[in-house]
Structures are given as C-alpha cells and as structure tokens.
Design an enzyme around this catalytic site. Structure first.
Site, PDB file in Angstrom:
ATOM      1  CG  ASP A 155      -5.986  -3.825  -3.923  1.00 29.23           C
ATOM      2  OD1 ASP A 155      -6.820  -2.917  -3.739  1.00 29.23           O
ATOM      3  OD2 ASP A 155      -4.786  -3.700  -3.632  1.00 29.23           O
ATOM      4  CB  SER A 184      -0.956  -0.040   1.197  1.00 28.21           C
ATOM      5  OG  SER A 184      -2.008   0.870   1.025  1.00 28.21           O
ATOM      6  CG  HIS A 227      -5.573  -2.250  -0.259  1.00 30.58           C
ATOM      7  ND1 HIS A 227      -4.563  -2.160  -1.186  1.00 30.58           N
ATOM      8  CD2 HIS A 227      -5.166  -1.505   0.796  1.00 30.58           C
ATOM      9  CE1 HIS A 227      -3.597  -1.391  -0.720  1.00 30.58           C
ATOM     10  NE2 HIS A 227      -3.936  -0.983   0.481  1.00 30.58           N
TER      11      HIS A 227
END
Lengths: 399, 399
Positions: free
Chosen positions: A348, A181, A381
């Site tokens: 995601d 991320s 995610h």
C-alpha cells in the site's frame, strides 16, 4: 471504494440478499430492530442541527444506513462499519445502481469474520455523499440542491453524524468501530473524539493525516472535475449534462493509487487489449488503459461529482494530531479504554505501514491497548477489499 | 521536463547566454560549425522522408536543435543530449516563452560536467514535440496543421530523426549519447538500434520499457486532454480556445510522479498557503495544491496538448525487448562496443532502480561494458534535473 472488480477473480455470493421491501425511512421505533435482520437501506433524520468543524451547522440532516444481524437485548453487540471515499451503506447487499454485490460481502455475513450471527452491523452512508445521506445533491432550505453551497465538512463531522445516528438507535457503546481507508480515518476519529462510544477500533490501510502526496492526487481529481464545463460551478443538477468526463478522469487518477505497481504489472503488464499488435493510434491499446477507462466511466453512473469534491476535501483536511494541538498522542488521550487493532499492507503506497506505525506510537504513548500487523498482499491499498485470507483472520480474531 | 522550479532553491546562471541572432534555418554549410559556439536554435530539413515504426513515413521533417561548444576537426567530440517528455532543445539557453534558464544549465557549459570547452553538445527537439521539430502542430501536405492526422511515433522514430540530423551534420560517431527520463530511453534506443553511432551511453532515471503503472498515469493525462471540449478532436489550432484545462490536469497528474513522497512532505507537508487556518472552501488551502496548480497552468503556456498526446504515446509504446523479439539482451546484441553508464535515484518511483537493473543485466549478458550507480537524492524522478552533486561527478567522470 469498490474499484477492483477485475482484480478479484471470484466473489463469494453465499450471503443471502434480503429484498428492499423493509425500508423504514425515518423510523423511530427502535424496539423494532431488536432481533430483526435486514439489508435494506433505512434512514434517520437527525433530531437537531449538526454542528460542524467549520463553525457552521447543518440542519435537517438525513443519515442513510444499512444494518445486518440483530441488536441484542443489552444493545452491546453493534459493530459500526465506516465506508471509504466512494463507498456506501451497501456493505453486504447489492448496489441499487450497479447491481453488484456489496463492497464487503466477503467480510460481513453469517459465519464471516464480521459475523452477523453475533453482531448487529451498521453501515451508514457518510454525510457529503450521494447515497441517501445529506450531501451537496440534497435540497437546501430553498428547495434547490445545495451544490457548492453545501458546507465543507470534515471526517469528524461525518463521525459526529454517525454518533447522532447511534443516539437515535439507542446504542450507547459500540462493540467495535471498523473501517478501511477513509473508513479507518472515521474509526480513529471516533476513538479520539468520542472514546467512550466504542470498545474496539479496527482501522485498516489508513492514516492519521493526509500527506502532501495524498492531497496532491486529490487536488488533481478536483481540478479535473472543476475543469469540466459541465460542472457549471456545481449547479448541474437537473441539467442535461453532468461533469462525467471530469469525474471519470478524477477516478482514473485516484484508482492508480489504490493499486500497487507490482499488482498492475502482474495483472496487466503490457498486454494488449483485444488485438495482436499496437494500433499506432489513441485507442486503448493496452489492457491497463481499457481497465482504467472502464473504471472511470462506470464510476460516473453511481457517484456525484460534487460529493467527490467534498469528501476528498474532508480527507485532505484530516489530521488527528492537528485537531489535538499538534500531538497525535494527545488526540488519543482519552482512548486508553479502547482496544485498537491496526492493519497495514506492505504494498500500500497510499497509506503506508509507516503511516500506521505513527498511530501505533501515539497509542503506545497513552498506554492504549493496541495490536498492529502489516500484512503481505500484492494488491496495494485496495487489499482491504480483496481476497486476503490473513485479513479475515485478523478481523475475526480481533472482534 | 522542467518541472521542479520551486524545488530548486537556486539556479546557476554563470553560463553565458548567446543571443538568437545566429539561427541558421535549414543550413547545409557544415564547415561553418567547426569552431563555432552558439546557443541559438537551428534547424535542418531532413533530406528524405523519415520511415516510421508504424510503417508510415513522414515527409519534410524539420529537426530543431541547439548546439554548445565547438565540433573539433576530427568530428569526434559530439555529445548528443536527448531531452525528456516536455523538454526541448533549450538545454543551456533561456526558454523563448518562459524566459527561464535552460533545463540543464547546471550540467552543460564551460567547465561543467558536460564541458562545452571539450565537447560539441547537440540537443535536438524530438519529432512530435512543439518547439520547432515537426509535430502535430506542423503543417501537413494540405498546409493545415496535422492535428491528429500526425502519425503515431515511437522513441525509435525520434532517434531515427536524430540520426538523420547527425548525418546532415556530418557526425558519424558520437562521443556520447546522454539523457534522463525519456532522454534516457532515446539514448538506450540509439545504442540498441544504431550501435556504431555512439561510443558512450549515459542513461539516467529511465527504463527499457514502460510499465503498466507508467502507462496508466499517461492514460489519465491523455483522457484529461481529450475530455476538454476545447480539444475539438485535436483541431484547435487557430481556434480561440485551446485545451488548456485538460492539459493542466494532465501535467498535474504527471508532476506528482516526478517527485518523491518524502520530497513533497519535506517541501510542503501540510503547510497552508498564505493563510493561518483552513478556509473550509475549495481554494488552494495547502501549499502543495497551489504549487501543483501553478505547475499545471504555467505548462500550458509553453506546450502543445497534441504533442503531449503523441509523446506520451511514444513513451508508452517503448519496450526495447519487444523490439528485439522479447529479449532485452538481444536488443543490445550489437552494442558490445559501446560503454554504458546507468544512473538511478533511490527515491525515483517512476523509473526505479529495479528498472535500471534490468538494463544492466541485459548489457551484462552481451558483455557490453557497463557501470551502474544508484544515487541517493530526496527529490524522486526529477533528481536528474536538480542539484545532486553526486550526479555531476558521475557525468563528468564517465564522459
């Protein structure tokens, strides 16, 4: 971020926890670290002011970090793990506020994919955050907290502080830079802007630029915080009330983006929370409501609202191609000596496989060695934080 | 909902606007309507208390509505158009607060797909809303606004009030029931619960049940409103301050779900708003931020925060299968005499093609005549409100 506790059925707690007695604030005695193994938070005060992308500079920068494993004599076994938006340096040690295990304990430890028997693992808290590195809650020159006087920073500024930390630690070149991320953004930024400083980059569930939708979700969160009267223009430090409600709403909105629609359905569906029938009221009838409320409220115990504003802003500003005159390939022009591994997750929808492919194409264009894998995982995610054995194998294999 | 003005490059304003002089509150003279063509808001006071799914009942229910075109002598050319979450009865007439054209003017009018030269089009404001039908801002028995004393309602309750309106208007059987998003939920609910009352159902961009993710987004919005101190437990009517900030945040969060990621990227990308470079501040640097802020703020002028709470709750409670003991096919058991047309959009991630397919399968199971089409449009969920010529052809062809 550490936001999926309820989605993770069990935590692997085999990794030993080292008590915090070894904390050595502002240490300069690097030789001490060779062979030492600790999980206590340390911090360094960077020697000079930190130049920022805004043109401003930040003086007296403190960088808090944890280390795991031992730096070898050649000083070439360091792995820098960059944390995500609401993450911290407590990579594999209990969080001091929540008492929960470190956010990547399943990945970092002796014999684990990021093997602390082999590597000296460093996890710094990003500047702008609130876990010890300089951020909006830190004192400015006048002794009062910066608040919104804190300069707007970028992902590259965060990495610049980390490179300065590496200088202090006497580490010229990392074995690897690793992150998921926002952590992945930092890893990509390090490779693009300081290509000699790392031999490998492992970027997971990330992107080279924030999309309009990414920005939109962050803007909702910022507006939720700023709409809270307790925010007081950011001057709530020392006040009785903090913008906890606004921050909780911001967290709730963001949290939805961390999970896949299918994951939410599998986990919660339309199941009711502790009741047999709908209440025909506004309590949390559905489990998913109860879960989200819990995520929002518990977040405010451990995170500073102004830090949330600054870090989301840094992410929204992130656009590696823009930094290099509009060409993502150009951004990686000097990085052909770095080995890249990129990982996306099929569920995601925050940072998609398509986002990652754009990075792969740019790296191909500069003939940088890159491997790319899209993993199948149901969690969206947040898969990079959860139990995805395939990810473990990819990380272990690449390092 | 009417939420994509900036995404719609031009509005078709050919449809005449009839001034509001013809408003006939609480009329009972139905013969008046045969042959009349008006776009003024009218309202009826339902003759008896309205039983609700909660077990409570609501007395003195007022239903505001607009009509377009003329009811024929056989009284069999009525088309009921159900509006979406933040929509209203101003289907094809200017909104009294914003002055903007009606939310479906492109679809409804003489010679348009819902042809007012052929059909008598009725668009009622749902109960729970704030445009004339009874809702939380309406006076309770004690004369003070209901506020949060208003009963929690369901989609079926909204439709029950509409069926009562049809009774008052002397319309036994609709030519068609039509709606997008929450309007589609009402159309499906009408077919499932009052199957004899409509010959056709046209349900666009909708679902037979709210998913965990759908509920999650609504819960964020509700928490944003309730976190606003100006909400005052819902007792803000007559107060100097209303929960405008919370409502704006709720609208911003929801608005993202109405648009596709690609649509946002095409329209806004990372373009800056009225500036050449990033400000390194917290102004709306990006166009998408400016757009979202505008959507949030302008919404508060025309919508009541408590209505937003009640209507989102009704949508979250919506689960046609659950109403029929768990079987969606069972929900449509009596509807084999109704013709269905279902439309989804390929970029709609709020109510997906997969959601619509579940309805198709249920209708197949009871041998109800159904046609289904997934249209390709770049705008996401809001495509049903925007310029999608294929949708016009489907609507016209089906009716």
């Amino acid at each position: 971020m550490r936001c999926c506790d309820k989605l993770e059925p069990s935590e692997d707690k085999r990794f030993f926890y080292v008590p915090r007695a070894l904390s050595l604030s502002k240490h300069r005695f690097l030789s001490l670290w060779v062979g030492m193994n600790t999980a206590a938070t340390n911090s360094v005060n960077l020697p000079g002011p930190l130049p920022l992308d805004s043109g401003r500079e930040l003086a007296g920068v403190e960088v808090a970090y944890e280390t795991y494993g031992a730096l070898n004599a050649a000083r070439d076994n360091a792995v820098l793990v960059h944390h995500a938006l609401t993450g911290d340096q407590h990579l594999a040690s209990a969080h001091p506020v929540t008492g929960k295990p470190g956010w990547w304990e399943r990945m970092v430890g002796p014999g684990k994919p990021i093997d602390t028997d082999r590597f000296f693992v460093i996890c710094p808290n990003v500047i702008g955050s609130c876990m010890g590195s300089t951020g909006p809650a830190s004192p400015a020159d006048d002794g009062a907290p910066y608040g919104m006087r804190f300069p707007v920073i970028t992902i590259r500024d965060m990495v610049r502080a980390q490179v300065a930390l590496l200088d202090v630690l006497g580490i010229d070149r990392l074995h690897a830079s690793v992150g998921g991320s926002m952590g992945g953004m930092q890893a990509l930024s390090l490779a693009a802007n300081w290509p000699g400083r790392t031999g490998r980059v492992l970027a997971i569930a990330t992107t080279a630029r924030h999309s309009a939708q990414n920005i939109a979700f962050h803007e909702v969160g910022r507006q939720a915080i700023m709409a809270d009267p307790a925010w007081q223009g950011g001057n709530y430090y020392g006040s009785d009330s903090k913008p906890e409600k606004g921050l909780a709403v911001a967290r709730m909105a963001a949290h939805i983006t961390y999970l896949s629609e299918a994951g939410l359905t599998d986990k919660f569906g339309r199941e009711l929370q502790d009741r047999d029938a709908k209440s025909f009221g506004f309590d949390a009838d559905f489990q998913v409501e109860s879960y989200l409320r819990h995520q929002g409220i518990s977040f405010t115990d451990r995170f500073d609202a102004n830090s949330y504003l600054y870090i989301t802003r840094a992410m929204d500003y992130f656009d590696l191609a823009d930094e290099a005159g509009g060409s993502l390939a150009q951004a990686f022009a000097g990085a052909e000596g770095t080995r890249f591994c990129l990982v996306s997750f099929d569920t995601d929808w925050l940072y998609t496989t398509s986002d990652m492919r754009a990075v792969v194409h740019a790296l191909n264009a500069v003939a940088a060695p890159v491997s790319f894998v899209e993993l199948s995982a149901p969690y969206g995610h947040d898969s990079f934080l959860l139990d995805v054995p395939e990810l473990d194998r990819v990380v272990e294999g690449f390092l």
